[in-house]
Design a protein around this motif. Structure first.
Motif, PDB file in Angstrom:
ATOM      1  N   GLU A  29     -43.446 -30.439  -5.907  1.00 12.74           N
ATOM      2  CA  GLU A  29     -44.623 -31.915  -4.670  1.00 12.74           C
ATOM      3  C   GLU A  29     -43.598 -32.421  -4.674  1.00 12.74           C
ATOM      4  O   GLU A  29     -42.922 -33.575  -3.640  1.00 12.74           O
ATOM      5  N   LEU A  32     -41.183 -31.551  -1.377  1.00  9.28           N
ATOM      6  CA  LEU A  32     -41.411 -31.938  -0.815  1.00  9.28           C
ATOM      7  C   LEU A  32     -41.819 -32.815  -0.597  1.00  9.28           C
ATOM      8  O   LEU A  32     -40.954 -33.932   1.184  1.00  9.28           O
ATOM      9  N   ASN A  33     -41.862 -33.740  -1.639  1.00  5.17           N
ATOM     10  CA  ASN A  33     -41.770 -35.336  -1.022  1.00  5.17           C
ATOM     11  C   ASN A  33     -40.344 -35.444  -0.148  1.00  5.17           C
ATOM     12  O   ASN A  33     -40.047 -36.347   0.758  1.00  5.17           O
ATOM     13  N   PHE A  35     -38.250 -33.639   1.097  1.00  4.56           N
ATOM     14  CA  PHE A  35     -38.173 -32.748   2.294  1.00  4.56           C
ATOM     15  C   PHE A  35     -38.699 -33.801   3.966  1.00  4.56           C
ATOM     16  O   PHE A  35     -37.859 -34.088   4.483  1.00  4.56           O
ATOM     17  N   ILE A  36     -40.110 -34.687   3.360  1.00  2.09           N
ATOM     18  CA  ILE A  36     -41.456 -35.287   3.856  1.00  2.09           C
ATOM     19  C   ILE A  36     -40.430 -36.617   4.807  1.00  2.09           C
ATOM     20  O   ILE A  36     -39.871 -36.621   5.482  1.00  2.09           O
ATOM     21  N   MET A  37     -39.487 -36.923   3.724  1.00  2.59           N
ATOM     22  CA  MET A  37     -38.969 -38.720   3.390  1.00  2.59           C
ATOM     23  C   MET A  37     -37.650 -38.455   4.563  1.00  2.59           C
ATOM     24  O   MET A  37     -37.504 -39.098   5.493  1.00  2.59           O
ATOM     25  N   TYR A  39     -37.400 -36.107   6.698  1.00  6.52           N
ATOM     26  CA  TYR A  39     -37.754 -35.342   8.266  1.00  6.52           C
ATOM     27  C   TYR A  39     -37.774 -36.462   9.002  1.00  6.52           C
ATOM     28  O   TYR A  39     -37.988 -37.074  10.012  1.00  6.52           O
ATOM     29  N   ASN A  40     -38.891 -37.378   8.336  1.00  3.96           N
ATOM     30  CA  ASN A  40     -40.222 -38.853   8.781  1.00  3.96           C
ATOM     31  C   ASN A  40     -38.326 -39.905   9.050  1.00  3.96           C
ATOM     32  O   ASN A  40     -38.028 -40.310   9.901  1.00  3.96           O
ATOM     33  N   TRP A  41     -37.485 -40.154   7.728  1.00  5.39           N
ATOM     34  CA  TRP A  41     -35.950 -41.016   8.498  1.00  5.39           C
ATOM     35  C   TRP A  41     -35.449 -40.484   9.555  1.00  5.39           C
ATOM     36  O   TRP A  41     -34.727 -41.040  10.744  1.00  5.39           O
ATOM     37  N   THR A  49     -37.678 -50.802   9.436  1.00  6.40           N
ATOM     38  CA  THR A  49     -37.620 -50.903   7.634  1.00  6.40           C
ATOM     39  C   THR A  49     -37.380 -50.417   6.904  1.00  6.40           C
ATOM     40  O   THR A  49     -37.789 -50.364   5.531  1.00  6.40           O
ATOM     41  N   ASP A  51     -34.908 -48.989   4.814  1.00 11.74           N
ATOM     42  CA  ASP A  51     -33.990 -49.473   4.293  1.00 11.74           C
ATOM     43  C   ASP A  51     -32.381 -48.690   3.487  1.00 11.74           C
ATOM     44  O   ASP A  51     -31.841 -48.785   2.687  1.00 11.74           O
ATOM     45  N   LYS A  65     -32.028 -44.114  -3.046  1.00 13.29           N
ATOM     46  CA  LYS A  65     -33.517 -44.699  -2.278  1.00 13.29           C
ATOM     47  C   LYS A  65     -34.431 -43.494  -3.240  1.00 13.29           C
ATOM     48  O   LYS A  65     -35.904 -43.591  -2.771  1.00 13.29           O
ATOM     49  N   CYS A  69     -38.022 -44.268  -5.367  1.00 13.86           N
ATOM     50  CA  CYS A  69     -39.008 -43.606  -4.784  1.00 13.86           C
ATOM     51  C   CYS A  69     -39.551 -43.046  -5.637  1.00 13.86           C
ATOM     52  O   CYS A  69     -41.065 -43.169  -5.706  1.00 13.86           O
ATOM     53  N   VAL A 108     -37.128 -24.958  10.281  1.00 11.38           N
ATOM     54  CA  VAL A 108     -38.216 -25.710  10.360  1.00 11.38           C
ATOM     55  C   VAL A 108     -38.821 -24.409  11.076  1.00 11.38           C
ATOM     56  O   VAL A 108     -40.079 -23.648  11.003  1.00 11.38           O
TER      57      VAL A 108
END
Lengths: 116, 116
Positions: A29, A32-33, A35-37, A39-41, A49, A51, A65, A69, A108
């Motif tokens: 988990e 994956l967090n 990775f998603i972070m 990915y989003n960034w 928003t 930082d 960061k 988190c 991906v």
DNA sequence: TTTATTGTTCCATAATAATCGAACTTTAAC
DNA sequence: GTTAAAGTTCGATTATTATGGAACAATAAA
């Protein structure tokens, strides 16, 4: 496919080992967090928003960061980043003090293709 | 996305936990083998070379076949099938002596969608 | 040049996962 | 009824993974 199961073809086997590495990297988990972070960034490079510094080259300060988190030690975060990198899911290069990380869209794509 | 990282939204979190389960299930070479095997068998229901009975409902005798193919004990195979099932990747129902297994395409779709 | 920050590496420990054998249940075959 | 085959579950062992602290190197800031 050279046998009944399709399990023993050399290239298939190689691909499978890569896939196992990728799935293993995403099977925690925490990772994956991360990775998603990333990915989003990576997708919102002009997100005011966030930082962190997002440039075309990637995301800076992502270690710090990530620590903020998800309540993990610096060294654990480092291990997780390394595993994502070893699986080929992200690339990290160092600029100054901080690491610049980027999602590798080829990896991906590889998973996506496996599932088709 | 309700925060800077996108990590704390409830539904996102739920989806993530499901994904972690799916990735974990596929993160062992043995289980990936089993999954690919079932996937292939499900797609070639009229494959004459496969010595299992493939029907529209799934693949029979897959445990024994899996044992033959991958040099693992019956009980280990059973555990692996169970984990794939728990992750929602396959469904198994018993008909007579043997288990009839089927790949759950919704789970496959879920991963694919995550990667888009 | 000292001090703070960033990330790495080494080492140990705790937590999980993989594996098997054995005993068991259910169904099928004789 | 007896025997065989398919899967499951329990209990134990081994292997792997996750984690953090401490010492470290490299860069930036004072």
């Amino acid at each position: 496919m050279i046998d009944k199961t399709g399990l023993f073809d050399y290239h298939e086997t190689m691909k499978k080992i890569e896939l196992v590495k990728i799935f293993k990297a995403l099977s925690s988990e925490q990772r994956l967090n991360i990775f998603i972070m990333l990915y989003n960034w990576n997708q919102t490079t002009s997100d005011a928003t966030a930082d962190c510094f997002c440039s075309e080259e990637g995301v800076e300060k992502c270690f710090t960061k990530a620590c903020d988190c998800m309540d993990l030690s610096r060294s654990t975060i480092s291990h997780h980043f390394k595993e994502l990198e070893n699986a080929g899911l992200i690339t990290c290069t160092r600029i100054g003090q901080s690491s610049v990380c980027k999602v590798n869209m080829d990896a991906v794509k590889a998973i996506r293709e496996f599932l088709e």
